[in-house]
Structures are given as structure tokens and as C-alpha cells.
Write an enzyme that holds these catalytic residues in place. Structure first.
Site, PDB file in Angstrom:
ATOM      1  N   GLU A  75      85.386   1.160  -9.523  1.00  0.00           N
ATOM      2  CA  GLU A  75      86.804   1.090  -9.893  1.00  0.00           C
ATOM      3  C   GLU A  75      87.063  -0.036 -10.895  1.00  0.00           C
ATOM      4  OE1 GLU A  75      88.588   3.428  -9.120  1.00  0.00           O
ATOM      5  OE2 GLU A  75      88.317   4.121  -7.053  1.00  0.00           O
ATOM      6  N   TYR A 121     110.356  -9.720   3.061  1.00  0.00           N
ATOM      7  CA  TYR A 121     109.029 -10.157   2.666  1.00  0.00           C
ATOM      8  C   TYR A 121     108.317  -9.173   1.754  1.00  0.00           C
ATOM      9  CZ  TYR A 121     109.721 -14.063   5.703  1.00  0.00           C
ATOM     10  OH  TYR A 121     110.241 -15.212   6.248  1.00  0.00           O
TER      11      TYR A 121
END
Length: 213
Positions: A75, A121
Site C-alpha cells: 500500500e 473527540y
């Protein structure tokens, strides 16, 4: 090898082992990278995140040539694209974590905002998340899909594959990847329920106070 680079390699091994031990990655799934002044460190191909040897972590130079360590993850194109389009990115974490991957397989997810502002968050640590179309793992087209976003997203979900999260440094990227996974778990658990998201004003307040990703 310079001491500073060895320290980064040791941090990668430690944090990747933590991700593996806590189930954010299984088998040889997932890959992690860190940007250096003279290149990029990447986890090697076909190695579990829980079993990294710091000295054997792959390194490519700024032109993409393999210059040290074992062969890098297939990747590599995905990681390079994030660094090329997001100069603020110092690290990239790609996982196949269960709940975020589950979201990437659903047909009714908002592709432009597939992790809505459920908690403060996720806004503070992850920001908006784009769902990009499926391509075969290791296909250079994955890099093209990221470049097409022009650096607008610090995190994406790869369709039917899993999350990719960038951060200013490795610790930030790991924390953001964990936050995304936990938020995805909440989103799946709450599907079908009447759910309250943070308002645009509340999101804007968080971005003003803590900055944008």
C-alpha cells in the site's frame, strides 16, 4: 543509521505492537508509515504489526526508491499520496479494524462525511472522513483517489477495506485511528436509534478551540 531515525523505528514497533495486541489489526493486515526528512519509514509487507523488528522496517527515499529494511507494504502508493497532498501529515495509519471496516461496507453511508460528529473527540482528533471507492489492495489507483481529494481530508475509509488516518506525528495518527474505530463502533451500535449529533455550532466551537485536522 542516525539515532533519531532509530528512535522513530522503535516507536513504530512499540505503537504497532500495541495496536495489534488490542485487536485493531489481525494477521498481517494493516500498515503504518512515518515521514522523515530524507524519506518515509513503512511497515514491511507480510509482517504482523505485533512483530516488527525496528531495524528491518522498510525505508523509501523521497523519490519512492526502496533504500533500507525489508520490502515495504504493497500500500506504499496510499501512504505517499497522503504525504504529497497533506504537508502537515507526519504519519499515516491504515487498519482493517472491525467497526470502521463494517461502515465501509454499508450502502447508505454519506460518502462525504461517513463519520458524523457523534462525539467531540472524533471532531477534535479525526475530523471529516471521506468514503472512497473500492480498489484492489496494492493498486496504484488508491494513491490517485487520495490525490484527487487535494488534502482536504485527514482520514478516509477505503470502500470494503478499512480506515486510513493521518496525523501530525505517529502518536497522533495512532490515537486518531483508535478514535475513529471507537466512533464507528458507536455508529453501528446506534443504527436504527434516534441519535443526536453535535450541531454545526458545537462543531465550529470545537474547531475554533482545538483547531482543524
Amino acid at each position: 543509521m542516525k539515532p533519531a531515525e532509530l528512535n522513530v523505528r522503535e516507536d513504530m514497533a512499540r505503537l504497532c505492537k500495541s495496536l495489534f495486541n488490542r485487536g485493531f489489526s489481525v494477521g498481517t493486515a494493516g500498515n503504518v508509515s512515518v515521514r522523515l526528512e530524507d524519506g518515509i519509514l513503512m511497515t514491511p509487507t507480510n509482517v504482523t504489526l505485533g512483530d516488527l523488528v525496528p531495524e528491518r522496517i522498510a525505508k523509501i527515499d523521497l523519490e519512492g526508491n526502496h533504500v533500507a529494511g525489508d520490502r515495504p507494504t504493497k500500500e506504499v502508493f496510499l501512504h505517499q499520496a497522503f504525504y504529497e497532498t497533506r504537508p502537515q501529515a507526519g504519519a499515516v495509519v491504515h487498519l482493517h479494524s472491525t467497526w470502521a471496516t463494517a461502515l465501509s461496507c454499508l450502502t447508505d453511508v454519506n460518502a462525504d462525511d461517513c463519520i458524523p460528529p457523534l462525539t467531540p473527540y472524533v471532531v477534535m482528533r479525526v475530523g471529516a472522513v471521506k468514503l472512497v471507492p473500492y480498489v484492489k489492495p496494492g493498486d496504484p489507483k488508491s494513491g490517485e483517489l487520495i490525490r484527487d481529494l487535494n488534502g482536504q481530508y485527514g482520514a478516509v475509509l477505503l470502500g470494503n477495506h478499512g480506515p486510513v488516518v493521518s496525523g501530525k506525528d505517529l502518536f497522533s495518527a495512532v490515537c486518531a485511528a483508535e478514535e475513529l474505530e471507537e466512533t464507528a463502533k458507536l455508529l453501528v451500535a446506534l443504527r436504527g436509534q434516534k441519535t443526536k449529533l453535535l450541531s454545526e455550532e458545537e462543531v465550529a466551537e470545537l474547531q475554533t478551540t482545538f483547531g482543524t485536522i
